[in-house]
Design an enzyme around this catalytic site. Structure first.
Site, PDB file in Angstrom:
ATOM      1  N   ASP A 201      -6.731   0.847   0.510  1.00 14.66           N
ATOM      2  CA  ASP A 201      -5.494   0.308   1.069  1.00 14.66           C
ATOM      3  C   ASP A 201      -5.646  -0.008   2.555  1.00 14.66           C
ATOM      4  OD1 ASP A 201      -4.348   0.659  -1.397  1.00 14.66           O
ATOM      5  OD2 ASP A 201      -3.333   2.517  -0.886  1.00 14.66           O
TER       6      ASP A 201
ATOM      7  N   ASP B 294     -12.658   2.684   2.215  1.00 14.21           N
ATOM      8  CA  ASP B 294     -11.265   2.967   1.901  1.00 14.21           C
ATOM      9  C   ASP B 294     -10.719   1.716   1.207  1.00 14.21           C
ATOM     10  OD1 ASP B 294      -8.623   4.087   2.010  1.00 14.21           O
ATOM     11  OD2 ASP B 294      -8.245   2.873   3.805  1.00 14.21           O
TER      12      ASP B 294
END
Length: 224
Positions: free
Chosen positions: A22, A20
């Site tokens: 953020d 991922d």
């Protein structure tokens, strides 16, 4: 203990790792930062928390946040230039270590390409190894929505990306690393989900993850 030993074995055997972006690969939550830059931060922050905690579908949350922010193309470029993303400590070394073992690294994010590609390029990750959303602008550069057909704008989007990677490349052990519910939903088909709490702790992820870490050095050391 048996469960964690199995997780560590799968981690060592990974042939593809999906990060991922953020609050995982980078310290910031990109859309929240853009909202703050445009003086819309307080309105957007709670929606982000609801989405990452699983209280709202990701696509609904994305739509609501962007309708509040409505960023123009020049505003996005100005934000990106003034506030470049900060890599989470230890992640560059971890990615280099994974590559040295022949592991393919992907970025799978609900964030936006214009904010993510500079990060990917700084890590030597090519565009075809990045799966994320796309902001749309009209001829005058004004906000015109986001691409509704992008896989990652859906709550199960990361799961779909992993399914496609396995089907295309015949990976045997894909690992997903992230801080949020949408990351956790990618396993299965990912053989292992590793929850990351180095930047923000989502309590439901911490409680449900097969393996939960707060610093990437933990994962680098586990490869030795």
């Amino acid at each position: 203990m048996i469960r964690q030993n199995n997780s560590r074995m799968m981690w060592k055997n990974a042939d593809a790792v999906c990060f991922d972006v953020d609050s995982t690969l980078i310290v910031e939550e990109g859309l929240d930062g853009l909202a703050e830059f445009l003086s819309k931060g307080a309105e957007v922050l709670q929606i982000t928390a609801n989405a990452m905690g699983g209280q709202m579908s990701f696509k609904d949350a994305l739509t609501k946040r962007l309708e509040i922010i409505r960023p123009s193309q020049p505003q996005v470029e100005e934000y990106r230039t003034k506030y470049p993303s900060t890599l989470t400590p230890g992640v560059r070394d971890l990615i280099e270590k994974l590559r040295s073992r022949g592991v393919t690294v992907y970025l799978v994010s609900g964030g936006f390409k214009r904010l993510i590609m500079p990060v990917a390029q700084s890590l030597g990750i090519s565009e075809d190894q990045v799966f994320c959303n796309q902001l749309l602008f009209d001829g005058d550069g004004q906000y015109a929505g986001f691409d509704p057909d992008a896989i990652t704008c859906n709550t199960d989007g990361k799961k779909t990306v992993v399914e496609q990677l396995i089907a295309t490349h015949a990976y045997k052990t894909v690992v997903m690393i992230g801080d949020g519910t949408t990351d956790m939903k990618a396993s299965p088909p990912a053989r292992l989900f590793i929850g990351f709490g180095g930047n923000v702790v989502r309590q439901n992820v911490k409680e449900q993850a097969e393996w939960y870490v707060t610093h990437f050095n933990e994962l680098s050391q586990a490869l030795d």
